[in-house]
Write an enzyme that holds these catalytic residues in place. Structure first.
Site, mmCIF file in Angstrom:
data_model
loop_
_atom_site.group_PDB
_atom_site.id
_atom_site.type_symbol
_atom_site.label_atom_id
_atom_site.label_comp_id
_atom_site.label_asym_id
_atom_site.label_seq_id
_atom_site.Cartn_x
_atom_site.Cartn_y
_atom_site.Cartn_z
ATOM 1 N N LYS A 204 -2.355 8.131 -84.612
ATOM 2 C CA LYS A 204 -2.418 7.356 -83.377
ATOM 3 C C LYS A 204 -3.848 6.874 -83.136
ATOM 4 O O LYS A 204 -4.806 7.582 -83.457
ATOM 5 C CB LYS A 204 -1.934 8.198 -82.194
ATOM 6 C CG LYS A 204 -0.452 8.546 -82.271
ATOM 7 C CD LYS A 204 0.013 9.331 -81.063
ATOM 8 C CE LYS A 204 1.491 9.667 -81.158
ATOM 9 N NZ LYS A 204 1.981 10.434 -79.989
ATOM 10 N N ARG A 268 12.831 14.844 -72.574
ATOM 11 C CA ARG A 268 12.642 13.610 -71.820
ATOM 12 C C ARG A 268 13.926 12.804 -71.793
ATOM 13 O O ARG A 268 14.796 12.942 -72.660
ATOM 14 C CB ARG A 268 11.519 12.777 -72.429
ATOM 15 C CG ARG A 268 11.837 12.187 -73.805
ATOM 16 C CD ARG A 268 10.628 11.522 -74.413
ATOM 17 N NE ARG A 268 10.929 10.928 -75.711
ATOM 18 C CZ ARG A 268 10.006 10.505 -76.577
ATOM 19 N NH1 ARG A 268 8.717 10.623 -76.277
ATOM 20 N NH2 ARG A 268 10.359 9.973 -77.728
ATOM 21 N N LYS A 285 11.957 16.812 -78.413
ATOM 22 C CA LYS A 285 11.013 16.846 -79.524
ATOM 23 C C LYS A 285 10.577 18.292 -79.732
ATOM 24 O O LYS A 285 10.141 18.954 -78.781
ATOM 25 C CB LYS A 285 9.803 15.954 -79.225
ATOM 26 C CG LYS A 285 10.153 14.485 -79.050
ATOM 27 C CD LYS A 285 8.947 13.659 -78.652
ATOM 28 C CE LYS A 285 7.963 13.548 -79.788
ATOM 29 N NZ LYS A 285 6.837 12.644 -79.455
ATOM 30 N N ARG A 365 6.454 -2.106 -75.862
ATOM 31 C CA ARG A 365 6.230 -1.807 -77.277
ATOM 32 C C ARG A 365 6.568 -3.009 -78.146
ATOM 33 O O ARG A 365 7.648 -3.592 -78.026
ATOM 34 C CB ARG A 365 7.041 -0.595 -77.713
ATOM 35 C CG ARG A 365 7.097 -0.361 -79.229
ATOM 36 C CD ARG A 365 7.643 1.002 -79.569
ATOM 37 N NE ARG A 365 6.708 2.062 -79.191
ATOM 38 C CZ ARG A 365 6.944 3.356 -79.405
ATOM 39 N NH1 ARG A 365 8.069 3.744 -79.976
ATOM 40 N NH2 ARG A 365 6.049 4.267 -79.041
ATOM 41 N N GLU A 427 0.355 3.177 -83.175
ATOM 42 C CA GLU A 427 0.909 4.288 -83.941
ATOM 43 C C GLU A 427 1.303 3.779 -85.321
ATOM 44 O O GLU A 427 2.097 2.839 -85.447
ATOM 45 C CB GLU A 427 2.120 4.891 -83.221
ATOM 46 C CG GLU A 427 2.610 6.184 -83.840
ATOM 47 C CD GLU A 427 3.608 6.909 -82.963
ATOM 48 O OE1 GLU A 427 4.263 7.843 -83.445
ATOM 49 O OE2 GLU A 427 3.723 6.529 -81.774
ATOM 50 N N LYS A 459 1.227 10.862 -74.571
ATOM 51 C CA LYS A 459 1.368 10.242 -73.249
ATOM 52 C C LYS A 459 1.737 11.287 -72.200
ATOM 53 O O LYS A 459 1.242 11.252 -71.072
ATOM 54 C CB LYS A 459 2.433 9.144 -73.309
ATOM 55 C CG LYS A 459 2.152 8.046 -74.335
ATOM 56 C CD LYS A 459 3.281 7.039 -74.361
ATOM 57 C CE LYS A 459 3.048 5.933 -75.389
ATOM 58 N NZ LYS A 459 3.171 6.434 -76.772
#
Length: 753
Positions: A204, A268, A285, A365, A427, A459
């Site tokens: 990143k 999330r 994740k 994005r 990224e 983030k």
């Protein structure tokens, strides 16, 4: 360098007459002040505003003309591409065969359009800064405050807010068709490829807003913009991504993700597009340490928005979520079972730990990837914003706030509820076979001045740390450095250049221009270009190190070079005062050079024995071949009162084994000393008793010291503490004790004789 000099050095010659007349405006202020003996009358103010308004009209009109010209050129280029591809496919009778020169000529025209988009972007940036500078100078010199008022005029003619994404998407499609000679890569845009034996690398980077458009134009020359529905016109709303991160009131998920502990989770809810979207993705994740042999995974399932609240409370069962999916039979029973297991685990975690919505992230994005080929995927997130959800104290039990949508920059929110991130996030994801190097253009991109490497940036972590200062006291390593400008001087020839005519050259940033670059920096930049290359993990390495398997990565370099505070668990403790930021020109140049060396794995510099300063310290001990770089003292970064900065440290099982081996080595040596002492006691004479006592004391001291060090090291390793694990005094003291024991014995025996 003053802005007037910067403007003259960076302006594009073809646009010369359309820039803001900065020097003339500044001279106008000085002349009127001189004529009024230091005072500025109402007539002077009215006349100056009229001149300023005419300058704004000039810049705004030119920007509109150039934008329209670019649109027309894109349409002409599209017609030429269609005609050339049709000829190549034989859709016309009795036409000349298509030649390679025609493709090259058309590609050159597209590259000229790319260069024009880049130049127009730099033109608007430079003029916007010019207006801000002259308004600030006016208010300071005259005492008349017009900056807030004239800002409304700037917003009405917002030439600087032009969105070039629609141009970039269209140019990308045309350029890909020409580059592939009418045979663009086909495949499902959402597919991930079919490779099995690959290593995935994800890195990143931060991108300053001045470099965003240029970066997009550079990437589209190599990868097309990923468009999921080519038949639909580009709409900025379609690029919006919003995520709601859940956590408990102790922010245990935040801490786990920050420390990268084995099995750390992030939960999330995400949707794509506007608030009208009905499909919500529930994602989890999970972080896996490398030594486990597993990869960090992201799994998700879809649920209708109307069922989200009930599902998160346990009122809507997992069987109900996948009832329709079982009826449709579009997925295999095994796939459905895996999704049900995932949903059941997420639901149980949220309910049992009483998790609530904590942080919302929003961004637009733009992804670059060949359809159906995930070997190289690049995404650029702009307009990144973190918003406080605060599900514990918010009125109502809805899973997300309803007072906002995707209307960036969310002006109606109070300052404490929003964190507008100042940079874009790039990224880079690579899937390369073992031993295979990444593409050359990727290596040049990540080593260029357009990006700033920020390993393990998150983030969720950034939003939690900034939006909940009363609950979170452990910061990520990058947070204290947010006030530092990441723009830097070009490290090598990389960026957008005109193919057919070089009317001018523009700097990629305003902070550093060619006049500011010293001879030392120019030499260093050339040496750096020759001797560095990005490493396989997405970072960089020096040519002298080659492919050393023991080379530290970004995380290890951070922990390896960090100083050890009193408690040993975190790198930096709070101080009563925060060190002031040195904004001098000398410091900025030093900082620019230091950041230019980030690709040498010196994000946090330090020597091999672990001695270092801080996250933004002097660059010492770095060299290019036989040309060492002298140490430069830049400011020391400290956490504010009540906060601590966590630096990630990688811990694998072999680290624990190394501690055990060290303890056993000391234990073995102590046993030898004890055996010698026992032998002397049993078979020696009176003088041997003294030597026996010396060896006994040395043996017992070694055992106690070894056990103490083993326990201390184990505790620090378990806490992932960035401390100095090497033994500085132990071996020397042990050798001294043995030497004294033997010396005393020899001396007594000598005297007896």
């Amino acid at each position: 360098m003053k802005f007037g000099q910067q403007l003259r050095a960076s302006l594009i010659q073809e646009y010369f007459y359309y820039y803001i007349s900065y020097d003339e405006l500044k001279q106008e202020l000085k002349t009127r002040l001189k004529q009024g003996h230091g005072s500025f009358t109402a007539d002077d103010e009215r006349d100056f505003l009229r001149i300023l308004e005419s300058e704004l009209d000039k810049v705004h009109a030119f920007q509109k003309v150039k934008s329209g010209e670019i649109v027309r050129r894109i349409k002409v280029a599209e017609a030429e591409v269609d005609s050339l591809i049709d000829r190549l496919a034989g859709n016309f009778d009795q036409v000349d065969p298509v030649t390679e020169e025609e493709f090259l000529d058309l590609q050159g025209k597209l590259e000229d359009i790319i260069a024009d988009v880049h130049d127009l972007d730099k033109f608007t940036q430079l003029n916007y800064v010019g207006f801000q500078k002259i308004l600030k100078k006016h208010d300071k010199m005259t005492g008349w405050i017009i900056k807030p008022i004239f800002q409304a005029r700037l917003n009405a003619k917002a030439f600087y807010q032009e969105n070039y994404d629609q141009y970039i998407v269209k140019i990308s499609q045309l350029y890909e068709r020409v580059r592939t000679r009418g045979n663009p890569t086909q495949g499902d845009s959402s597919a991930g490829g079919s490779q099995q034996n690959f290593i995935r690398q994800t890195t990143k980077y931060w991108v300053h807003e001045d470099n965003i458009t240029e970066l997009k134009l550079v990437i589209l020359k190599h990868l097309p913009v990923l468009v999921f529905d080519p038949t639909k016109p580009f709409d900025e709303k379609d690029t919006a991504i919003t995520s709601i991160y859940y956590d408990d009131d102790k922010f245990s998920l935040y801490e786990g993700r920050l420390k990268k502990t084995e099995g750390a989770e992030a939960i999330r809810l995400r949707w794509y597009g506007g608030m009208e979207q009905d499909t919500i993705f529930v994602e989890r994740k999970t972080h896996r340490e490398d030594w486990t042999g597993e990869k960090s995974v992201k799994a998700r399932f879809a649920i209708k928005e109307k069922h989200v609240n009930a599902f998160m409370k346990g009122e809507f069962t997992v069987e109900q979520v996948f009832e329709k999916m079982r009826r449709d039979k579009k997925k295999s029973p095994q796939e459905i079972e895996n999704l049900e297991r995932l949903a059941r685990e997420i639901q149980y975690t949220v309910i049992s730990r009483q998790m609530k919505p904590a942080v919302r992230s929003f961004y637009n994005r733009l992804a670059f990837q060949l359809p159906g080929d995930a070997r190289v995927r690049i995404s650029l997130d702009t307009q990144l914003t973190m918003i406080r959800e605060d599900g514990w104290n918010r009125a109502g039990n809805n899973w997300r706030r309803t007072d906002i949508g995707i209307d960036w920059p969310f002006k109606d929110l109070p300052p404490g509820d929003v964190e507008r991130f100042p940079y874009a996030v790039l990224e880079v994801k690579l899937q390369t076979h073992a031993g295979q190097e990444p593409p050359e253009w990727i290596r040049e991109l990540v080593a260029s001045h357009l990006v700033e490497a920020v390993p393990k940036f998150s983030k969720f972590i950034h939003g939690g740390a900034t939006l909940f200062p009363d609950k979170i006291h452990l910061w990520p390593y990058w947070l204290p450095q947010m006030a530092i400008d990441i723009r830097k001087a070009p490290t090598h020839d990389f960026g957008i250049d005109r193919r057919m005519h070089n009317s001018s050259t523009t700097e990629s940033d305003f902070a550093y221009s060619s006049d500011d670059e010293t001879e030392f920096e120019r030499t260093t930049r050339k040496q750096r270009k020759a001797l560095t290359y990005p490493a396989a993990d997405g970072g960089s390495s020096t040519a002298s190190h080659g492919s050393d398997p023991n080379r530290l990565d970004e995380e290890e370099a951070v922990g390896h070079s960090a100083p050890s505070p009193d408690n040993g668990e975190y790198v930096y403790d709070s101080d009563d005062e925060i060190a002031p930021i040195d904004n001098s020109k000398k410091a900025r140049l030093k900082l620019s050079l230091k950041r230019g060396l980030n690709s040498l794995k010196k994000v946090l510099p330090g020597s091999a024995n672990g001695n270092a300063t801080t996250t933004d310290p002097s660059v010492a001990g770095i060299g290019f071949g036989d040309a060492p770089i002298e140490a430069m003292n830049v400011r020391r970064i400290r956490a504010p009162p009540g906060k601590k900065i966590f630096v990630p440290v990688r811990v694998e099982p072999k680290v624990y084994f190394a501690g055990e081996r060290t303890f056993l080595a000391w234990f073995e040596f102590a046993v030898y000393l004890g055996a010698i002492a026992t032998t002397l006691l049993n078979f020696g004479d009176r003088l041997s008793m003294y030597a026996a006592w010396g060896f006994t004391v040395s043996s017992v001291a070694s055992l106690i010291y070894a056990l103490t060090m083993y326990i201390w090291r184990s505790q620090k390793i378990r806490k992932r503490a960035a401390v100095k694990y090497h033994d500085k005094w132990g071996p020397s003291v042990l050798c001294l004790l043995v030497f004294v024991s033997i010396g005393i014995t020899v001396w007594l025996r000598w005297n007896e004789i």
